[in-house]
Design a protein around this motif. Structure first.
Motif, PDB file in Angstrom:
ATOM      1  N   PHE A 184     -28.276 -12.530  -2.100  1.00  0.00           N
ATOM      2  CA  PHE A 184     -28.150 -11.728  -3.310  1.00  0.00           C
ATOM      3  C   PHE A 184     -27.415 -12.560  -4.355  1.00  0.00           C
ATOM      4  CE2 PHE A 184     -27.726  -8.931   0.423  1.00  0.00           C
ATOM      5  CZ  PHE A 184     -28.825  -8.101   0.248  1.00  0.00           C
ATOM      6  N   GLU A 185     -28.006 -12.728  -5.534  1.00  0.00           N
ATOM      7  CA  GLU A 185     -27.338 -13.487  -6.591  1.00  0.00           C
ATOM      8  C   GLU A 185     -26.054 -12.791  -7.038  1.00  0.00           C
ATOM      9  OE1 GLU A 185     -27.864 -16.521  -7.759  1.00  0.00           O
ATOM     10  OE2 GLU A 185     -29.405 -16.675  -6.211  1.00  0.00           O
ATOM     11  N   ASP A 186     -26.099 -11.463  -7.046  1.00  0.00           N
ATOM     12  CA  ASP A 186     -24.920 -10.661  -7.360  1.00  0.00           C
ATOM     13  C   ASP A 186     -24.727  -9.624  -6.268  1.00  0.00           C
ATOM     14  OD1 ASP A 186     -24.306 -11.753 -10.072  1.00  0.00           O
ATOM     15  OD2 ASP A 186     -26.285 -10.928 -10.537  1.00  0.00           O
TER      16      ASP A 186
ATOM     17  N   PRO B  64     -19.753 -16.808  -2.534  1.00  0.00           N
ATOM     18  CA  PRO B  64     -20.033 -16.104  -1.275  1.00  0.00           C
ATOM     19  C   PRO B  64     -20.653 -17.024  -0.225  1.00  0.00           C
ATOM     20  CG  PRO B  64     -20.860 -14.892  -3.182  1.00  0.00           C
ATOM     21  CD  PRO B  64     -20.501 -16.260  -3.667  1.00  0.00           C
ATOM     22  N   MET B  65     -20.581 -16.571   1.032  1.00  0.00           N
ATOM     23  CA  MET B  65     -21.130 -17.317   2.156  1.00  0.00           C
ATOM     24  C   MET B  65     -22.329 -16.597   2.748  1.00  0.00           C
ATOM     25  SD  MET B  65     -17.406 -17.236   3.073  1.00  0.00           S
ATOM     26  CE  MET B  65     -16.878 -17.290   1.376  1.00  0.00           C
ATOM     27  N   VAL B  66     -23.285 -17.345   3.262  1.00  0.00           N
ATOM     28  CA  VAL B  66     -24.414 -16.794   4.005  1.00  0.00           C
ATOM     29  C   VAL B  66     -24.233 -17.195   5.466  1.00  0.00           C
ATOM     30  CG1 VAL B  66     -26.913 -16.811   4.330  1.00  0.00           C
ATOM     31  CG2 VAL B  66     -25.946 -16.854   2.014  1.00  0.00           C
ATOM     32  N   LYS B  67     -24.168 -16.198   6.339  1.00  0.00           N
ATOM     33  CA  LYS B  67     -23.797 -16.446   7.731  1.00  0.00           C
ATOM     34  C   LYS B  67     -24.623 -15.569   8.668  1.00  0.00           C
ATOM     35  CE  LYS B  67     -20.060 -17.901   8.797  1.00  0.00           C
ATOM     36  NZ  LYS B  67     -19.827 -19.154   9.559  1.00  0.00           N
TER      37      LYS B  67
ATOM     38  N   TYR C  59     -23.134  -7.985   3.313  1.00  0.00           N
ATOM     39  CA  TYR C  59     -24.379  -7.311   2.943  1.00  0.00           C
ATOM     40  C   TYR C  59     -25.547  -8.049   3.589  1.00  0.00           C
ATOM     41  CZ  TYR C  59     -21.823  -4.903  -0.824  1.00  0.00           C
ATOM     42  OH  TYR C  59     -20.930  -4.126  -1.548  1.00  0.00           O
ATOM     43  N   PHE C  60     -26.546  -7.295   4.037  1.00  0.00           N
ATOM     44  CA  PHE C  60     -27.786  -7.929   4.481  1.00  0.00           C
ATOM     45  C   PHE C  60     -28.964  -7.044   4.131  1.00  0.00           C
ATOM     46  CE2 PHE C  60     -26.615  -5.391   8.220  1.00  0.00           C
ATOM     47  CZ  PHE C  60     -27.831  -4.906   8.694  1.00  0.00           C
TER      48      PHE C  60
END
Length: 500
Positions: free
Chosen positions: A363-365, A445-448, A462-463
């Motif tokens: 998500f960009e925001d 933010p991180m993507v995990k 969030y997913f």
């Protein structure tokens, strides 16, 4: 007429026996076999096994028992894939199909879970949820498209607190199809800890664990349970050195297959983080010298040898107890490194999986509106006659409340650790975006697929529910998961024929 009577009796019996949770209502199809008619899909129906237009990379893995040497004079009884700890390293090119034929030569059931990989639900390797466990003497074939490049790993998910502990794991690398090779070489390091002084003590009856937890040490349980730390199945002086020429750089892929946080100390100015959990991090000079890797987490590093003499990647985890797991770095295979001293100082800049942002976000925001909001409170408990338990929302699996979603939903989960031990929380089949810690928004933010939640911490993630199935969300200290800290992301309109 006889078929209609039998069909009516089946429907009546199902209703009487309370099968309404899955709403299994059947009708007779053209071939006389029952058909599902209420609109729910089996997870098997979601799987497309037509790979006729894809390249296939195939491996055979055999689960078997061996006597494994950790160090000269120190051996353990290990369960392995293809006779080694770790198991055979697997590599596949992005967009190709990975096909793995598992044969079980152990006397217990096993499965293979593909940790961090986005794949169809029936290939996820969770017994009694996505498949039946592979019984002794039986075989099972996993086959799926490797869509996302990065560092992953595979391990058994059948009684994983024991089976991963005994060595049933290995590395999986999905290579970029058009990969630019900016490195002189590459190294995979799988970190683990072992109990070598007989069988490990049960977590449920360790008197020191609760006291350690009360003292605020998030690692109190693992420190009591294990006494030897390993790198690629070896400890102490048996750990193989990494060869990096002076001023050269290498890519090191680190996987934590154990249940304790690992902290690695590098010389200042020698290391840069390039990915966590197979997601590329923001391209910057991190200027960190201590890299923290949570249980189940993966981190990719760019390491430049800025030393003319041999040195050690020092494992700070082994300061207080156990055989060390320091990794020699040398410029040439003939260099003598026998008398190297580790740098056990914990001073410097620390990088972990919640301190560095990612290049490509989900998500960009931060979404203003969500379809599902779920509060996940992590805690410890006690059950009469059972001892210590680990809970989500005051319940142990399978009684933990599921995260109920529909395909396409945006899901917000607030994860709060109300206990006194660490909990690395891992979501199967999805990646999530970590947007805040303790109420403070991240600028980057991180993507995990795993977030390490320490005592007193709260993370907001969030997913997007874009991979239909029945998916585990659990603590990857598998001792904690085994004692209850698991729940399920449950898609509406989908059921598992394997669920118990």
């Amino acid at each position: 007429m006889k078929k209609k009577i039998i069909g009516s009796v089946i429907i009546l019996l199902l209703l009487v026996l309370g099968y309404s949770s899955y709403e299994w209502i059947y009708n007779n199809g053209a071939d006389g076999e029952p058909e599902l008619v209420n609109g729910e899909e089996s997870i098997e129906e979601l799987y497309n096994d037509d790979f006729s237009d894809k390249n296939i990379t195939e491996y055979d893995l055999t689960a078997e028992e061996v006597e494994w040497s950790l160090e000269k004079g120190e051996s353990v009884n290990a369960w392995t894939f293809n006779g080694t700890v770790p198991g055979e390293p697997l590599r596949v090119t992005e967009g190709d199909v990975l096909k793995v034929n598992l044969k079980n030569n152990l006397d217990v059931p096993v499965t293979i879970h593909w940790h961090g990989v986005i794949l169809p639900n029936v290939m996820d390797g969770v017994p009694d949820l996505t498949q039946e466990a592979v019984q002794p003497g039986e075989t099972f074939t996993y086959q799926f498209e490797a869509k996302d490049p990065g560092t992953y790993w595979y391990h058994s998910h059948e009684h994983s607190s024991l089976q991963v502990d005994k060595g049933l794991y290995g590395s999986l690398v999905v290579e970029e199809r058009d990969q630019k090779n900016d490195y002189n070489n590459e190294q995979i390091l799988i970190l683990d800890e072992w109990a070598t002084d007989g069988d490990r003590e049960s977590l449920t009856n360790m008197p020191g664990t609760m006291m350690g937890a009360m003292s605020g040490d998030g690692e109190a349980d693992t420190k009591e349970m294990y006494d030897t730390y390993t790198v690629n199945g070896k400890s102490g002086n048996s750990i193989e050195p990494i060869i990096i020429g002076e001023s050269e750089k290498t890519r090191i892929r680190i996987i934590n297959a154990g249940y304790q946080v690992q902290k690695l100390n590098f010389p200042k100015g020698s290391v840069k983080v390039i990915a966590y959990d197979a997601a590329d991090t923001i391209d910057s000079n991190n200027e960190a010298n201590i890299i923290e890797v949570a249980p189940g987490e993966r981190v990719d590093l760019e390491v430049r040898n800025n030393q003319s003499e041999p040195w050690l990647i020092s494992n700070l985890t082994s300061i207080n107890k156990g055989v060390n797991a320091n990794i020699p770095v040398i410029t040439d295979k003939d260099v003598d490194y026998a008398n190297l001293e580790p740098n056990q100082a914990d001073e410097g800049k620390v990088i972990d999986g919640a301190t560095i942002g990612n290049q490509d976000l989900i998500f960009e925001d931060t979404p203003d509106e969500v379809d599902v909001s779920y509060e996940m409170d992590l805690s410890m408990g006690m059950q009469m006659g059972e001892g210590m338990t680990f809970q989500i929302n005051d319940n142990e699996y399978p009684n933990t409340p599921p995260i109920k979603v529909e395909d396409g939903d945006i899901v917000k989960v607030e994860i709060k650790n109300n206990g006194r031990l660490n909990h690395p929380m891992h979501l199967h089949g999805h990646r999530f975006q970590v947007v805040s810690k303790n109420g403070r928004k991240f600028e980057e933010p991180m993507v995990k697929d795993l977030i390490h939640v320490k005592p007193g911490e709260t993370f907001e993630i969030y997913f997007k529910a874009d991979n239909k199935g029945e998916w585990l969300f659990h603590c990857h200290d598998n001792n904690h998961a085994d004692l209850g800290m698991m729940t399920i992301v449950d898609y509406k309109g989908v059921f598992s024929p394997y669920a118990k």
